[in-house]
Every structure is written in structure tokens, then in C-alpha cells.
Design an enzyme around this catalytic site. Structure first.
Site, short mmCIF file in Angstrom:
data_model
loop_
_atom_site.label_atom_id
_atom_site.label_comp_id
_atom_site.label_asym_id
_atom_site.label_seq_id
_atom_site.Cartn_x
_atom_site.Cartn_y
_atom_site.Cartn_z
N ARG A 56 0.85 -1.18 0.00
CA ARG A 56 0.00 0.00 0.00
C ARG A 56 0.89 1.23 0.00
NH1 ARG A 56 1.87 1.76 4.08
NH2 ARG A 56 0.61 3.62 3.79
N GLY A 57 0.26 2.41 -0.03
CA GLY A 57 1.03 3.65 -0.16
C GLY A 57 1.19 3.94 -1.65
N ALA A 58 0.83 5.15 -2.06
CA ALA A 58 0.74 5.44 -3.49
C ALA A 58 2.03 5.12 -4.26
CB ALA A 58 0.33 6.91 -3.69
N ARG A 93 -7.23 -0.63 -7.06
CA ARG A 93 -7.61 0.47 -6.15
C ARG A 93 -7.73 1.75 -6.98
NH1 ARG A 93 -4.29 1.20 -0.76
NH2 ARG A 93 -6.28 2.07 -0.06
N ASP A 238 -2.06 10.85 -2.29
CA ASP A 238 -2.37 9.79 -3.25
C ASP A 238 -2.68 10.31 -4.65
OD1 ASP A 238 -3.09 8.60 -0.45
OD2 ASP A 238 -2.73 6.94 -1.83
N ASN A 248 -5.82 12.33 0.15
CA ASN A 248 -4.94 11.50 0.98
C ASN A 248 -5.82 10.71 1.93
OD1 ASN A 248 -2.31 10.61 1.86
ND2 ASN A 248 -2.62 11.80 3.72
N LYS A 249 -5.20 9.89 2.75
CA LYS A 249 -5.91 9.00 3.68
C LYS A 249 -7.00 9.73 4.43
CE LYS A 249 -5.59 5.52 4.08
NZ LYS A 249 -6.53 4.63 3.36
O1 MRU Z 1 -4.70 3.11 1.95
P1 MRU Z 1 -3.22 3.36 1.95
O2 MRU Z 1 -2.53 2.82 3.15
O3 MRU Z 1 -2.57 2.92 0.65
O4 MRU Z 1 -3.10 4.93 2.00
C1 MRU Z 1 -1.83 5.52 1.94
C2 MRU Z 1 -1.85 6.98 2.14
O5 MRU Z 1 -2.88 7.59 2.25
C3 MRU Z 1 -0.54 7.68 2.09
O6 MRU Z 1 -0.60 8.83 2.87
C4 MRU Z 1 -0.27 8.05 0.64
O7 MRU Z 1 -0.28 6.93 -0.19
C5 MRU Z 1 0.95 8.84 0.47
S1 MRU Z 1 2.46 7.97 0.62
C6 MRU Z 1 3.51 9.14 -0.11
#
Ligand code: MRU
Length: 346
Positions: A56-58, A93, A238, A248-249
Site C-alpha cells: 500500500r502507499g501510493a 484500487r 495519493d 490523501n488517507k
Molecule cells: O490506503 P493506503 O494505506 O494505501 O493509503 C496511503 C496513504 O494515504 C498515504 O498517505 C499516501 O499513499 C501517500 S504515501 C507518499
């Protein structure tokens, strides 16, 4: 599934390993209880790993999706098979821009050459994405440290270190870089309900780095900001739209409102591969809605009635006017608006 080293101080195990043919990832669903390495043997394995938050994480989603396409091209370089793999990966996603960006890049590289050269072309492009991502991380960290200046008490949300981004990291790496220079740096880590990326992953990374930090519930952030306990909020993102609205999250927008109300900086840090200039505003960003079970359950326990109706948007959009700066590897948008975002893009 292979057990990795037990939890300990020191550098975290790599979130992704690619040996030119095989892809293994650290299973982020089980950290910090366990460190498990999972091998992903097909594009559909990769899509499932992205969907289920194994990875996970963009930025990391982009890197892994690129390798998913490389595996697909090695398995069957035909047009139809590549199109099917790309569709499966893209649909895993919806919110992180890096997913479709990486899939489209590797697909285009493969389709540009004859069938018997596609596996090599796809592998080369996927490896280039990972290398560029690492370089981008290092560059944005440098810039963000300057933007944050004298801020020492930082608040962050979700997880934005190597686990989310690969080697270079983003917002969390900025914080650790600041701590290496200034002994007084302290981080408030929002737990990040529903699936607790802050509580499970960010604290795990900060503990390994020996960083001063405290975990807070998401609802505590606004009060602590108002009480003067936070100098700046720094988070990843994201997908940013052309006007500078940023997804973002879920929970990020509330922190931005609190930061604006108290007049402290609110800074996004991420690669330009997370900017989607095809969207004119944040209203057009697709917000992923995830399973109700993520909200009904917390830490392995049912916290509501088993059939309580649920909304579970995984992201929210922070309007550009609440953002002090958006930091990328190509430069800093400050103030954040259509012109400064356009100036970041090639
Ligand atoms: O649902 P996730 O865990 O993939 O969400 C991740 C985030 O929201 C991060 O803040 C985002 O991907 C930025 S990482 C540079």
C-alpha cells in the site's frame, strides 16, 4: 509465505524485492505483529496484494504494479494478455494516481516493441520506475526539510515512509531526516482508523529509527494542534488535481482544517507521479470505498454490532487553499494553485 527477521531496532526490511524475475513484498497487513515476506507470482497476485493492502502507499503501489506488468509480459507478451493484466491491475484500487500511471508506462514500453522483446522492455521500464521513485524520494525530502524550517513538533497521518514509498520515502522520511539534523524533533502519529497504518506501520518504522514519537487517536489531533503542541503537519498524498486539491488517507482534511484554524503549516510531500493534471479539481478524484468490516472491526475485535451500517471512504480531499505547500521531487508548489501545480509538471 516465509517468516522474515523478528522485530528489532535498525533499518526495516525492504518492502519490495525484485530479482529481475521474481517479486517479493513485505506483508503490511501483519506488521508489527509479524514480518512476513510474500512472493507475488502473477499480475493477478499483484492486483490482489494491492487490493488487500498487503502492499500500500501510493508510490509503492506504482512500483509493485510496474513489476506486475513485467511479470505479465514474461508470462505472455501477447496484446490480449497484456491488456487483461493492465485492466486487472488498474482496477485494484482507484485513488492513488501512481497505479494507473505505472501500469500505463510499462504497458506502453512493452507494446512499443516486437512480441519477443516485450518481456525485457517491460522489465526495464518497471525497474526504471523503481529507480526513479527512489531518486524522487531523496529529492523531495531535501526540499521538504527546507520548507519545514524550524518546525520541530510534527504531526503526521497514515504511513509515508519506506513501507509506503520504497527506499526514498516521503513525509515520514522528511521527519526522520529532520531528526537526524535537529535533536528536538518529536512526532505525533495519528493512529489512522480504520486499518491503523499510523499505529501499526509508522510507529514500527519510527521505533526502528529510534525516533521520538507518540501515538494519538485521530480525534486528538485537532485539540493538540489548538493547544499549541504542533508546529506543522506533514503528510503524503495519493492524487493531486490540477488546481492543487489533494486526496490523501481519510482524516487528512480534518487535520488541515485544524492546522488552518491555528495558523500552522500544512505540508503535503509526494512524487509528481501522484499528480493527475487531467482532473481539474479534487471533486473529480475517485474516492475508494472499502469493506464495512474495516470499520466494524479494530485490532481483531468487533467494535460494533456485526451488521451496523457503515460508510468507509478510504480517502478524503483537502482543498488547495488549506495547503501551505505541496513538495515534490521537481519543486515546491507554494502557494498551491493551478499555476504552481502546472509548474511542477514536465
Ligand atoms: O490506503 P493506503 O494505506 O494505501 O493509503 C496511503 C496513504 O494515504 C498515504 O498517505 C499516501 O499513499 C501517500 S504515501 C507518499
Amino acid at each position: 509465505v516465509t517468516p522474515a527477521a523478528p522485530a528489532r531496532a535498525g533499518a526495516a526490511p525492504p518492502p519490495v524485492e525484485w530479482d529481475g524475475r521474481r517479486l517479493s513484498v513485505l506483508d503490511q497487513r501483519v506488521i508489527p505483529r509479524a514480518e512476513l515476506v510474500v512472493e507475488l507470482a502473477s499480475a493477478s497476485d499483484v492486483a490482489n496484494a494491492i487490493r488487500s493492502l498487503v502492499v500500500r502507499g501510493a508510490p509503492l503501489i506504482g512500483v509493485v504494479a510496474g513489476y506486475g506488468m513485467a511479470i505479465a509480459a514474461a508470462d505472455d507478451p501477447g496484446d490480449d494478455a497484456l491488456a487483461a493484466a493492465a485492466a486487472a491491475l488498474r482496477s485494484a484500487r482507484p485513488t492513488a494516481a501512481n497505479l494507473e500511471w505505472a501500469v500505463d508506462r510499462v504497458l506502453a514500453a512493452a507494446l512499443a516493441v516486437a512480441e519477443d522483446e516485450r518481456a525485457a522492455a517491460a522489465r526495464g521500464e518497471a525497474e526504471a520506475i523503481e529507480a526513479e521513485n527512489a531518486a524522487a524520494g531523496a529529492a523531495m525530502v531535501q526540499r521538504a526539510v527546507e520548507v519545514l524550517g524550524g518546525a520541530r513538533r510534527l504531526l503526521t497521518h497514515c504511513n509515508t515512509g519506506a513501507l509506503a514509498c520504497g527506499t526514498g520515502g516521503s513525509a515520514l522520511t522528511v521527519i526522520t531526516a529532520m531528526a537526524q539534523r535537529h535533536p528536538g524533533v518529536h512526532v505525533l502519529v495519528c493512529e489512522t482508523r480504520p486499518v491503523l497504518q499510523g499505529a501499526r506501520l509508522t510507529t514500527w518504522e519510527l521505533a526502528r529509527e529510534g525516533m521520538s514519537h507518540e501515538l494519538i487517536v485521530d480525534g486528538a489531533a485537532a485539540g493538540l494542534i489548538r493547544a499549541g503542541e504542533v508546529d506543522a503537519v506533514v503528510v503524503g498524498f495519493d492524487r493531486a488535481a490540477a488546481n492543487g486539491d489533494v486526496a490523501n488517507k481519510v482524516g487528512t482534511y480534518a487535520h488541515a482544517l485544524a492546522a488552518a484554524a491555528s495558523g500552522i503549516p500544512f505540508v503535503f510531500v509526494g512524487p509528481t507521479s501522484s499528480i493527475d493534471a487531467s482532473l481539474s479539481s479534487g471533486d473529480q478524484i475517485a474516492i475508494e470505498e472499502r469493506d464495512a468490516a474495516e470499520v466494524r472491526w479494530a485490532g481483531g475485535a468487533l467494535v460494533s454490532l456485526p451488521d451496523t451500517p457503515v460508510r468507509n471512504p478510504a480517502f478524503d480531499v483537502t482543498p488547495a487553499e488549506l495547503v501551505t505547500a505541496l513538495v515534490t521531487e521537481r519543486g515546491v508548489a507554494r502557494p498551491v494553485n493551478r499555476e504552481t501545480i502546472a509548474a511542477l509538471l514536465p
